[in-house]
Design a protein around this motif. Sequence first.
Motif, short mmCIF file in Angstrom:
data_model
loop_
_atom_site.label_atom_id
_atom_site.label_comp_id
_atom_site.label_asym_id
_atom_site.label_seq_id
_atom_site.Cartn_x
_atom_site.Cartn_y
_atom_site.Cartn_z
N ARG A 155 0.83 -1.20 0.00
CA ARG A 155 0.00 0.00 0.00
C ARG A 155 0.87 1.26 0.00
O ARG A 155 0.66 2.19 -0.79
CB ARG A 155 -0.92 -0.02 1.22
N ARG A 156 1.85 1.29 0.89
CA ARG A 156 2.71 2.49 1.01
C ARG A 156 3.60 2.66 -0.22
O ARG A 156 3.89 3.78 -0.64
CB ARG A 156 3.55 2.40 2.28
N ARG A 157 4.04 1.55 -0.82
CA ARG A 157 4.86 1.65 -2.02
C ARG A 157 4.04 2.23 -3.17
O ARG A 157 4.53 3.06 -3.95
CB ARG A 157 5.40 0.28 -2.42
N GLU A 158 2.80 1.80 -3.28
CA GLU A 158 1.93 2.34 -4.33
C GLU A 158 1.73 3.84 -4.13
O GLU A 158 1.74 4.61 -5.09
CB GLU A 158 0.58 1.61 -4.31
N GLU A 159 1.53 4.25 -2.88
CA GLU A 159 1.39 5.67 -2.59
C GLU A 159 2.65 6.44 -2.97
O GLU A 159 2.58 7.52 -3.55
CB GLU A 159 1.08 5.87 -1.10
N ARG A 160 3.81 5.87 -2.66
CA ARG A 160 5.08 6.54 -2.98
C ARG A 160 5.26 6.65 -4.49
O ARG A 160 5.68 7.71 -4.99
CB ARG A 160 6.24 5.74 -2.38
N LEU A 161 4.94 5.58 -5.24
CA LEU A 161 5.11 5.62 -6.69
C LEU A 161 4.14 6.61 -7.33
O LEU A 161 4.49 7.29 -8.30
CB LEU A 161 4.90 4.22 -7.27
N ASN A 162 2.91 6.70 -6.79
CA ASN A 162 1.96 7.68 -7.31
C ASN A 162 2.46 9.10 -7.09
O ASN A 162 2.38 9.95 -7.98
CB ASN A 162 0.59 7.51 -6.65
N ALA A 163 2.99 9.36 -5.87
CA ALA A 163 3.53 10.69 -5.57
C ALA A 163 4.73 11.00 -6.47
O ALA A 163 4.89 12.12 -6.96
CB ALA A 163 3.94 10.76 -4.10
N GLU A 164 5.57 9.99 -6.70
CA GLU A 164 6.74 10.17 -7.57
C GLU A 164 6.31 10.48 -9.00
O GLU A 164 6.88 11.35 -9.66
CB GLU A 164 7.59 8.91 -7.53
N ALA A 165 5.28 9.76 -9.47
CA ALA A 165 4.80 9.99 -10.83
C ALA A 165 4.23 11.40 -10.99
O ALA A 165 4.47 12.08 -12.01
CB ALA A 165 3.73 8.95 -11.19
N GLN A 166 3.50 11.88 -9.97
CA GLN A 166 2.95 13.23 -10.02
C GLN A 166 4.06 14.28 -10.01
O GLN A 166 4.01 15.27 -10.76
CB GLN A 166 1.99 13.45 -8.85
N GLU A 167 5.08 14.06 -9.17
CA GLU A 167 6.19 15.00 -9.10
C GLU A 167 6.97 15.02 -10.42
O GLU A 167 7.37 16.09 -10.90
CB GLU A 167 7.12 14.62 -7.94
N ASN A 168 7.17 13.83 -11.01
CA ASN A 168 7.88 13.78 -12.29
C ASN A 168 7.08 14.47 -13.39
O ASN A 168 7.66 15.16 -14.24
CB ASN A 168 8.14 12.32 -12.68
N ALA A 169 5.76 14.30 -13.37
CA ALA A 169 4.92 14.96 -14.38
C ALA A 169 4.99 16.48 -14.21
O ALA A 169 5.07 17.22 -15.20
CB ALA A 169 3.48 14.47 -14.26
N ARG A 170 4.96 16.96 -12.95
CA ARG A 170 5.07 18.41 -12.70
C ARG A 170 6.42 18.93 -13.19
O ARG A 170 6.50 19.99 -13.83
CB ARG A 170 4.90 18.67 -11.20
N PHE A 171 7.49 18.20 -12.88
CA PHE A 171 8.83 18.60 -13.29
C PHE A 171 8.93 18.66 -14.82
O PHE A 171 9.48 19.62 -15.38
CB PHE A 171 9.85 17.61 -12.71
N ASP A 172 8.43 17.60 -15.49
CA ASP A 172 8.53 17.54 -16.95
C ASP A 172 7.74 18.67 -17.60
O ASP A 172 8.16 19.24 -18.63
CB ASP A 172 8.02 16.19 -17.46
N LYS A 173 6.60 19.03 -17.02
CA LYS A 173 5.81 20.14 -17.56
C LYS A 173 6.56 21.46 -17.43
O LYS A 173 6.61 22.26 -18.38
CB LYS A 173 4.47 20.21 -16.82
N LEU A 174 7.17 21.67 -16.26
CA LEU A 174 7.94 22.90 -16.05
C LEU A 174 9.15 22.95 -16.98
O LEU A 174 9.47 24.01 -17.55
CB LEU A 174 8.40 22.98 -14.59
N LEU A 175 9.82 21.81 -17.16
CA LEU A 175 10.97 21.76 -18.06
C LEU A 175 10.55 22.09 -19.49
O LEU A 175 11.25 22.85 -20.20
CB LEU A 175 11.61 20.37 -18.00
#
Length: 632
Positions: free
Chosen positions: A238-258
């Motif tokens: 459960r916690r790993r899924e939460e971490r991967l979802n948060a990571e995916a959202q952060e990566n998407a935000r970063f890629d959009k800004l880039l």
Amino acid sequence: MPLITLNAVDYSVGGPLLLEKVSLSIDSGERIALIGRNGAGKSTLLRLLSGDLRPDDGTIRREGGVRISRLEQEVPAGASGTVFDVVAEGMGELGAWLAEFHHLSHADEFDADAMSAVQAKIEAADGWSADQRVEETLARLDLDGDDVFGRLSGGMKRRVLLARSLVSAPDVLLLDEPTNHLDIAAIDWLEGFLKGWPGALVFVTHDRRFLRALATRIVEIDRGQVSDWPGDWANYQRRREERLNAEAQENARFDKLLAQEEIWIRQGIKARRTRDEGRVRRLEAMRRDRAQRRDLGGNVRMETAQAGSSGKKVIEAKHVSFGYPGKPLVRDFSGTILRGDRIGLIGANGTGKTTLLKLLLGQLQPQSGEIRIGTQLQVAYFDQYRATLREDWNALENVAEGLEFVEVGGKRKHVVGYLQDFLFTPERARAPITRLSGGERNRLLLAKLFAQPSNLLVMDEPTNDLDVETLELLEELLADYPGTLLLVSHDRDFLDNVVTSTLVMEGNGHVGDYVGGYSDWLRQRPQPGAAPVIAGSPAPGEPQKAFAAQGAAPAPARKLSYRDARELEQLPARIAQLETQVAELTAAMAEPAFYRRDAEAIAAHHAALADTQAELDRAYARWEALESASGA
């Protein structure tokens, strides 16, 4: 104080760091499950902990005098002697004395002086409890201490090495896939043994039930980094899924800004002579961060090639018996397998699971009774020894077999793209098969299997060496498989999640039939000490019939010619000789050095195995015919 401490450890095998800035401590009494994708570095980390590898950077500190024992995946080339010798080696000098005592006590001629001397050494070291520990471990793992280690199959050698690791009583025990090649009874015993282990335990396993039963802590390796989790598998997921979802959202935000900054820099060049130099430097830093980012590896995508439906009745067995002199494997078994059934086969090693499979598939003729195979069957077979892979072909050639496209899931796919679904890059797909790891070989065999149109899927231990993610995807695929499934497995969770009924080899040739998976069988099985009800067994007070007389009525006896009688007399020895040859040829294929031979030698070995197996089948058929003719 920790027994072993890793501080900022780096390790590379070329390309990105396999392990990067790893910090980890191991305390006495901990049971740490080491998890991660195939190729993530789990076995490498175990070798670093044991001292067999040195880190590229960072430090590894071991408490003074700490004893470490590691069960490795590969069988070491130097191990020799009897099984007792190899197991006792784990106890150093004391083990050598125990091995000497064992040989002297089994020698044809008794040497009183030598026996007295070695007994004195053992008693001075208070070593008889260690001897008892060796004997108990051999018994629990179903090993004969007098067997010659070099003559065992690869799987049995791994079992001996597991016994050696267990009896050495180290402070830190490192186990790499300890449940591979163990039957369910041995896994249950190992679980109980390790729960009482007083030292530290670090283990790698694909068996989720084994992990849940033992782990007090989970250490995950993901893209070179390690993370710690409490020993609760459901909470970890459960916690790993939460971490991967948060990571995916952060990566998407970063890629959009880039992307926005890249547009700005191009517009800025056209729009003005001077730019915000601070913003330019930030953009350059973002580019470096994106280049260094290690994205999560993809998951295997599995589909099965579709075949037409088989007949409703797939296989029917009536009063089937088969066995060797003095050892019945299947006795008076009757049953019907219908289209869509998902049947698991479980039982101790050597009780006849593979024999029953071969009988049901018509590859082996019963000594009595009848097997009827249904119509329109297309069979795909997963072999636990991976013998269906040609060692002189690469991965692409093994799946393509001269074709450029495969038809899977109703779609036409190029073979290179199809193998990418199983995480093979185009370069890896064209690399020699001898370079593939155990997990890659299993994935390749699954790719080859699912490219074949089938409506009867036969899988013999498919879970070995697969990571948990691939294992769960395989479960989902088998749950949706429209055909019929026969599955041999020691993975209890896998059985529970896939099969709808089980055939259990209960000993003395009896095959029990139960509804549900492994856990359902535990609830339904006869209580210990209760005699199983065997169809065709004599009633209380009646004499027990010989095995050969069970099942169908024997044919009328006739007198054999002298030549036939002589042949019947000699056939058991010939069969035993051929079985030994098949076992030795199969064992050789499990050795790591086998795959380093040239392609011509590997192909010749496969041909020799096929010829010997065919000769063995002919010898069995002839033995059965002569016995039936003689009324024996």
